[in-house]
Motif scaffolding. Structure first.
Motif, PDB file in Angstrom:
ATOM      1  N   SER A 116       0.812  -1.289  -0.069  1.00 42.68           N
ATOM      2  CA  SER A 116      -0.126   0.127   0.052  1.00 42.68           C
ATOM      3  C   SER A 116       0.842   1.253   0.034  1.00 42.68           C
ATOM      4  CB  SER A 116      -0.964   0.100   1.371  1.00 42.68           C
ATOM      5  OG  SER A 116      -0.211  -0.075   2.426  1.00 42.68           O
ATOM      6  N   PRO A 117       0.545   2.406  -0.799  1.00 39.85           N
ATOM      7  CA  PRO A 117       1.493   3.569  -0.966  1.00 39.85           C
ATOM      8  C   PRO A 117       1.431   4.200   0.626  1.00 39.85           C
ATOM      9  CG  PRO A 117      -0.737   3.856  -1.875  1.00 39.85           C
ATOM     10  CD  PRO A 117      -0.844   2.422  -1.650  1.00 39.85           C
ATOM     11  N   GLY A 118       2.642   4.549   0.845  1.00 40.18           N
ATOM     12  CA  GLY A 118       3.025   5.767   1.693  1.00 40.18           C
ATOM     13  C   GLY A 118       3.763   6.615   1.621  1.00 40.18           C
ATOM     14  N   ASP A 119       3.936   7.023   0.309  1.00 41.22           N
ATOM     15  CA  ASP A 119       5.269   7.843   0.046  1.00 41.22           C
ATOM     16  C   ASP A 119       4.870   9.089  -0.368  1.00 41.22           C
ATOM     17  OD1 ASP A 119       3.899   6.552  -2.543  1.00 41.22           O
ATOM     18  OD2 ASP A 119       5.526   7.729  -3.588  1.00 41.22           O
ATOM     19  N   LYS A 120       5.918   9.913  -0.629  1.00 39.82           N
ATOM     20  CA  LYS A 120       6.072  11.266  -1.182  1.00 39.82           C
ATOM     21  C   LYS A 120       7.181  11.247  -2.288  1.00 39.82           C
ATOM     22  CE  LYS A 120       4.521  13.222   3.097  1.00 39.82           C
ATOM     23  NZ  LYS A 120       4.742  14.246   4.114  1.00 39.82           N
ATOM     24  N   SER A 121       7.013  10.430  -3.117  1.00 38.31           N
ATOM     25  CA  SER A 121       7.962  10.159  -4.159  1.00 38.31           C
ATOM     26  C   SER A 121       8.071  11.033  -5.276  1.00 38.31           C
ATOM     27  CB  SER A 121       8.075   8.878  -4.943  1.00 38.31           C
ATOM     28  OG  SER A 121       6.792   8.562  -5.315  1.00 38.31           O
ATOM     29  N   GLU A 122       9.259  11.536  -5.833  1.00 39.85           N
ATOM     30  CA  GLU A 122       9.611  12.422  -6.484  1.00 39.85           C
ATOM     31  C   GLU A 122      10.628  11.976  -7.873  1.00 39.85           C
ATOM     32  OE1 GLU A 122      11.652  17.090  -7.247  1.00 39.85           O
ATOM     33  OE2 GLU A 122      11.305  16.040  -5.161  1.00 39.85           O
ATOM     34  N   GLY A 126      17.169   9.860 -13.239  1.00 38.42           N
ATOM     35  CA  GLY A 126      18.071   8.603 -13.006  1.00 38.42           C
ATOM     36  C   GLY A 126      17.107   7.735 -12.148  1.00 38.42           C
ATOM     37  N   GLY A 127      16.106   8.117 -11.648  1.00 40.28           N
ATOM     38  CA  GLY A 127      15.222   7.427 -10.623  1.00 40.28           C
ATOM     39  C   GLY A 127      14.326   8.295 -10.018  1.00 40.28           C
ATOM     40  N   TYR A 128      14.144   7.898  -8.568  1.00 41.90           N
ATOM     41  CA  TYR A 128      13.107   8.689  -7.874  1.00 41.90           C
ATOM     42  C   TYR A 128      13.679   8.992  -6.335  1.00 41.90           C
ATOM     43  CZ  TYR A 128       9.245   7.076 -10.853  1.00 41.90           C
ATOM     44  OH  TYR A 128       8.496   7.150 -12.249  1.00 41.90           O
ATOM     45  N   LEU A 129      13.244  10.139  -6.085  1.00 40.20           N
ATOM     46  CA  LEU A 129      13.609  10.399  -4.408  1.00 40.20           C
ATOM     47  C   LEU A 129      12.515  10.228  -3.639  1.00 40.20           C
ATOM     48  CD1 LEU A 129      15.977  12.061  -2.898  1.00 40.20           C
ATOM     49  CD2 LEU A 129      14.774  13.946  -3.143  1.00 40.20           C
ATOM     50  N   VAL A 130      12.827   9.143  -2.759  1.00 37.81           N
ATOM     51  CA  VAL A 130      11.773   8.704  -1.892  1.00 37.81           C
ATOM     52  C   VAL A 130      11.643   9.171  -0.408  1.00 37.81           C
ATOM     53  CG1 VAL A 130      10.570   6.447  -1.142  1.00 37.81           C
ATOM     54  CG2 VAL A 130      11.471   6.805  -3.416  1.00 37.81           C
ATOM     55  N   SER A 131      10.473   9.465  -0.011  1.00 39.79           N
ATOM     56  CA  SER A 131      10.499   9.613   1.477  1.00 39.79           C
ATOM     57  C   SER A 131       8.834   9.175   1.729  1.00 39.79           C
ATOM     58  CB  SER A 131      10.367  11.184   1.713  1.00 39.79           C
ATOM     59  OG  SER A 131      11.850  11.775   1.525  1.00 39.79           O
ATOM     60  N   GLY A 132       8.533   9.173   2.970  1.00 40.32           N
ATOM     61  CA  GLY A 132       7.443   8.709   3.508  1.00 40.32           C
ATOM     62  C   GLY A 132       7.443   7.516   4.676  1.00 40.32           C
ATOM     63  N   LYS A 133       6.149   6.938   4.917  1.00 37.48           N
ATOM     64  CA  LYS A 133       5.882   6.067   6.039  1.00 37.48           C
ATOM     65  C   LYS A 133       5.189   4.916   5.425  1.00 37.48           C
ATOM     66  CE  LYS A 133       6.612   8.932  10.009  1.00 37.48           C
ATOM     67  NZ  LYS A 133       5.831   9.310  11.284  1.00 37.48           N
ATOM     68  N   TRP A 134       5.549   3.786   5.637  1.00 35.00           N
ATOM     69  CA  TRP A 134       4.542   2.464   5.203  1.00 35.00           C
ATOM     70  C   TRP A 134       4.262   1.676   6.573  1.00 35.00           C
ATOM     71  CZ3 TRP A 134       8.393   5.123   2.801  1.00 35.00           C
ATOM     72  CH2 TRP A 134       8.153   5.351   1.301  1.00 35.00           C
ATOM     73  N   GLU A 165      19.682  -0.118   5.286  1.00 36.92           N
ATOM     74  CA  GLU A 165      20.331   0.914   5.692  1.00 36.92           C
ATOM     75  C   GLU A 165      19.861   2.320   5.593  1.00 36.92           C
ATOM     76  OE1 GLU A 165      22.817  -0.552   2.309  1.00 36.92           O
ATOM     77  OE2 GLU A 165      21.718  -1.514   3.972  1.00 36.92           O
ATOM     78  N   ALA A 166      18.766   2.170   4.437  1.00 34.55           N
ATOM     79  CA  ALA A 166      18.035   3.604   4.013  1.00 34.55           C
ATOM     80  C   ALA A 166      16.907   3.915   4.717  1.00 34.55           C
ATOM     81  CB  ALA A 166      17.980   3.521   2.626  1.00 34.55           C
ATOM     82  N   PHE A 167      16.380   2.827   5.719  1.00 37.39           N
ATOM     83  CA  PHE A 167      15.125   2.976   6.596  1.00 37.39           C
ATOM     84  C   PHE A 167      15.320   2.752   7.878  1.00 37.39           C
ATOM     85  CE2 PHE A 167      14.362  -1.271   4.867  1.00 37.39           C
ATOM     86  CZ  PHE A 167      14.255  -1.987   5.987  1.00 37.39           C
ATOM     87  N   THR A 168      14.508   3.493   8.811  1.00 39.27           N
ATOM     88  CA  THR A 168      14.177   3.116  10.172  1.00 39.27           C
ATOM     89  C   THR A 168      12.931   2.466  10.295  1.00 39.27           C
ATOM     90  OG1 THR A 168      13.503   5.261  10.643  1.00 39.27           O
ATOM     91  CG2 THR A 168      15.704   5.088  10.724  1.00 39.27           C
ATOM     92  N   ILE A 169      12.741   1.922  11.434  1.00 38.19           N
ATOM     93  CA  ILE A 169      11.459   1.145  11.864  1.00 38.19           C
ATOM     94  C   ILE A 169      10.789   1.994  12.935  1.00 38.19           C
ATOM     95  CG2 ILE A 169      10.479  -0.906  12.770  1.00 38.19           C
ATOM     96  CD1 ILE A 169      12.845  -2.355  11.077  1.00 38.19           C
ATOM     97  N   GLU A 170       9.635   2.624  13.060  1.00 40.36           N
ATOM     98  CA  GLU A 170       8.994   3.077  13.777  1.00 40.36           C
ATOM     99  C   GLU A 170       8.132   2.281  14.600  1.00 40.36           C
ATOM    100  OE1 GLU A 170       5.694   6.749  14.321  1.00 40.36           O
ATOM    101  OE2 GLU A 170       7.096   6.744  12.752  1.00 40.36           O
ATOM    102  N   THR A 185       6.221   0.362  11.480  1.00 37.44           N
ATOM    103  CA  THR A 185       6.187   1.333  10.319  1.00 37.44           C
ATOM    104  C   THR A 185       7.727   1.471   9.728  1.00 37.44           C
ATOM    105  OG1 THR A 185       4.231   2.271  11.118  1.00 37.44           O
ATOM    106  CG2 THR A 185       5.570   3.617   9.733  1.00 37.44           C
ATOM    107  N   ILE A 186       7.937   1.359   8.414  1.00 35.81           N
ATOM    108  CA  ILE A 186       9.358   1.682   7.874  1.00 35.81           C
ATOM    109  C   ILE A 186       9.146   3.153   7.575  1.00 35.81           C
ATOM    110  CG2 ILE A 186      10.535   1.672   5.613  1.00 35.81           C
ATOM    111  CD1 ILE A 186      10.018  -1.209   5.932  1.00 35.81           C
ATOM    112  N   VAL A 187      10.211   4.063   7.766  1.00 37.88           N
ATOM    113  CA  VAL A 187      10.247   5.444   7.546  1.00 37.88           C
ATOM    114  C   VAL A 187      11.436   5.594   6.722  1.00 37.88           C
ATOM    115  CG1 VAL A 187      10.563   7.677   8.555  1.00 37.88           C
ATOM    116  CG2 VAL A 187       9.223   5.602   9.762  1.00 37.88           C
ATOM    117  N   VAL A 188      11.288   6.315   5.680  1.00 33.89           N
ATOM    118  CA  VAL A 188      12.345   6.691   4.614  1.00 33.89           C
ATOM    119  C   VAL A 188      12.352   7.875   4.354  1.00 33.89           C
ATOM    120  CG1 VAL A 188      13.191   6.349   2.150  1.00 33.89           C
ATOM    121  CG2 VAL A 188      11.949   4.400   3.277  1.00 33.89           C
ATOM    122  N   LYS A 189      13.537   8.584   4.436  1.00 33.73           N
ATOM    123  CA  LYS A 189      13.635  10.110   4.284  1.00 33.73           C
ATOM    124  C   LYS A 189      14.704  10.407   2.972  1.00 33.73           C
ATOM    125  CE  LYS A 189      14.531  14.549   6.668  1.00 33.73           C
ATOM    126  NZ  LYS A 189      14.710  15.032   7.981  1.00 33.73           N
TER     127      LYS A 189
END
Length: 203
Positions: A116-122, A126-134, A165-170, A185-189
């Motif tokens: 399920s989506p939880g992102d604020k991707s841009e 060359g790719g996507y800059l991803v942030s959000g909570k899943w 290494e690119a995410f934390t777990i809340e 919840t996985i958190v990516v910034k």
């Protein structure tokens, strides 16, 4: 060269260990490391991973039988095994370069998946800059990668492979049952995901 029957037998053999640690899984809100290691050593997280990457290359039916046996020991452990082996198998549907990043670097790599989506991707060069909570990231505590749903250019959903290494777990999974799934919840910034590690959900 491992038969389907042998894979299921390996799962059955783990039931006493799983039951021994079931209460700890509930208390600690995640499956015990001893159980995760035993399932991994038996090759059961990779039961559907192709043989070219060191997996068992077994069918979905065999995977279901394996999970059913593990769940006889503990429901939370069965759930984590099911979602992890499926998300890890999906890893082999990515580009060859992405597969090599995951399995070539670590043949024992495990992937958790959030569909399920939880992102604020841009979209960037060359790719996507991803942030959000899943939320509901079952098994994320034992994963080296996460396959996260992001919004692609144009609005369609896609799956992005992101290393641990690119995410934390809340810690958000405080529930009455199935506590051991660790579905936090996985958190990516602001993590850059190269285009080759992203695939449309439709694919």
């Amino acid at each position: 060269g491992v038969s389907d029957a042998e894979l299921v037998a390996r799962a059955t053999a783990l039931i006493p260990l799983i039951r021994e640690h079931a209460a700890d899984a509930t208390k600690n809100r995640k499956v015990s490391p001893e159980v995760i290691d035993a399932i991994a050593s038996a090759g059961l997280f990779h039961v559907m991973v192709p043989k070219r990457w060191g997996g068992q290359g077994a069918t979905f039916k065999t995977a279901c039988d394996v999970v059913a046996e593990i769940a006889r020991g503990d429901g939370s452990t069965g759930w984590v095994t099911a979602l992890t082996l499926l998300a890890t198998a999906y890893g082999a549907t990515n580009t060859t370069q992405a597969q090599d990043d995951v399995f070539g670097a670590n043949p024992g790599a495990r992937i958790c998946g959030i569909f399920s989506p939880g992102d604020k991707s841009e979209k960037v060069e060359g790719g996507y800059l991803v942030s959000g909570k899943w939320p509901y990231a079952s098994g994320s505590f034992a994963a080296q990668w996460a396959s996260l749903t992001i919004t692609l250019e144009g609005g369609a959903p896609g799956m992005a492979l992101i290393p641990a290494e690119a995410f934390t777990i809340e810690p958000t999974w405080f529930v009455a049952g199935m506590q051991g799934t660790g579905s936090d919840t996985i958190v990516v910034k602001d993590h850059f995901v190269p285009e080759y590690r992203v695939q449309p959900v439709a694919d």
